[in-house]
Motif scaffolding. Sequence first.
Motif, PDB file in Angstrom:
ATOM      1  N   THR A  92     -15.334 -47.579  15.727  1.00 22.67           N
ATOM      2  CA  THR A  92     -15.176 -46.879  14.234  1.00 22.67           C
ATOM      3  C   THR A  92     -16.230 -46.014  14.444  1.00 22.67           C
ATOM      4  O   THR A  92     -17.416 -45.533  14.809  1.00 22.67           O
ATOM      5  N   CYS A  93     -15.409 -44.672  13.498  1.00 20.74           N
ATOM      6  CA  CYS A  93     -15.893 -43.806  13.561  1.00 20.74           C
ATOM      7  C   CYS A  93     -16.395 -43.711  11.853  1.00 20.74           C
ATOM      8  O   CYS A  93     -16.296 -44.002  11.530  1.00 20.74           O
ATOM      9  N   SER A  94     -17.956 -43.733  12.097  1.00 25.43           N
ATOM     10  CA  SER A  94     -18.772 -43.742  10.947  1.00 25.43           C
ATOM     11  C   SER A  94     -18.670 -42.809   9.744  1.00 25.43           C
ATOM     12  O   SER A  94     -17.955 -41.447  10.041  1.00 25.43           O
ATOM     13  N   GLU A  96     -20.588 -40.704   9.510  1.00 26.51           N
ATOM     14  CA  GLU A  96     -22.013 -39.265   9.072  1.00 26.51           C
ATOM     15  C   GLU A  96     -20.967 -39.296  10.748  1.00 26.51           C
ATOM     16  O   GLU A  96     -20.863 -37.488  10.148  1.00 26.51           O
ATOM     17  N   THR A  97     -20.321 -39.225  11.099  1.00 27.65           N
ATOM     18  CA  THR A  97     -19.412 -38.880  11.853  1.00 27.65           C
ATOM     19  C   THR A  97     -17.979 -37.965  11.555  1.00 27.65           C
ATOM     20  O   THR A  97     -17.783 -36.668  11.780  1.00 27.65           O
ATOM     21  N   GLU A 198      -8.479 -47.343  14.997  1.00 25.57           N
ATOM     22  CA  GLU A 198      -9.393 -46.915  14.204  1.00 25.57           C
ATOM     23  C   GLU A 198      -9.057 -45.581  13.567  1.00 25.57           C
ATOM     24  O   GLU A 198      -9.844 -45.462  12.652  1.00 25.57           O
TER      25      GLU A 198
END
Length: 391
Positions: A92-94, A96-97, A198
């Motif tokens: 999963t892309c956070s 923050e990212t 995702e």
Amino acid sequence: MTMMEVRSRAPGKIILAGEHAVVHGSAAVAASIGIYTSVSIRLHSQLSSSVDKDDILTLRLMDVDLEFSWPIRRIKEVLPDSASTIASSPATCSPETIKLISVLVDEHKIPEANIGIASGVIAFLWLYTSIQGNKAATVTVSSELPLGSGLGSSAAFCVSLSGALLALSDSVTVEFSREGWVAFGEKEQQLANKWAFEGEKIIHGKPSGIDNTVSTFGNLIKFKSGALTCIKSNMILKMLITNTKVGRNTKALVAGVSERKNRHLDAMTSVFTAVDLISNEFASIIQSSSDDDIEKEQRVEELMEMNQGLLQCMGVSHTSIETVIRTTLKYKLTSKLTGAGGGGCVLTFLPSLLSETVIDKVIKELEQCGFQCLIAEIGGNGLEICFDGCS
């Protein structure tokens, strides 16, 4: 420098029965449609081990006539860990990212008219760098699906992109063929579906996973309370899909149905129960091995008509939807909204014995109202890959 190229395509989707009621525990039936989003990836593979500082990742979005490009060194600056993800383990892309990737997207100053695609470009960069790392490439995306119309265009994009990226990775085995489009095996489909989900999370926040699953596996899916069941159709279904081009707020429509349920609990509970029965009967007819296709078609039409009446009870119809229904009814054809309602798209069932002349007349009349018409077969193949000049 050598080139490696792959093409992939993934279909859009429609809800045949059960939209809105599914949120309240009823069953729904979704199907893939023979209208696709295609992705072509041309990977630039360096012959030498040195990295050219001018290596570039380019994304071309043909349908909105936009091109984005990022030097690989710039991607590494912003995303120093971008090459550390394992393609076989979807992540999963956070938040923050997402913020970091947004910096790369914002550098391109997307025109205000196209600002809605920004989340799709973020999803692209996340999926690309997660699966392929820091490789230079040219990625071209084209779609037959109208954007934002409830036909699953974002899921088809994420599925097609994930499939192409995985086909160029070491994480999947795909049978090379010069015969045209080939399907992934079930294990590879599962992996592509997880990555696509995702991407969908980046675009939509909290997607159900239905759109990407239908787009990946194709055919039909019945879903209820989070459980998905693949359905194999035993009849050919053909639909006229009318895009009213009326935008709608899905969250507001869903909230409106819940508010109506709170005001009329018993009545709305009965409505949801009726929709559940319609969805289950719809799935049963489609899977039936009976040879009497005419009778099956008549039952499908009746179920669509009943489902539309119940959607009106929920308060999610719209004047544009009613215009399509009235227009097609003049030709004795049955229509219902698909998806959130409040505009969006309308399905019209096209019986197998219906003449092309009648279809042409219906389309002409609907287009005179300013609507866009597409004809699609229902329940076709899902994600497919091509390695050598297929079309």
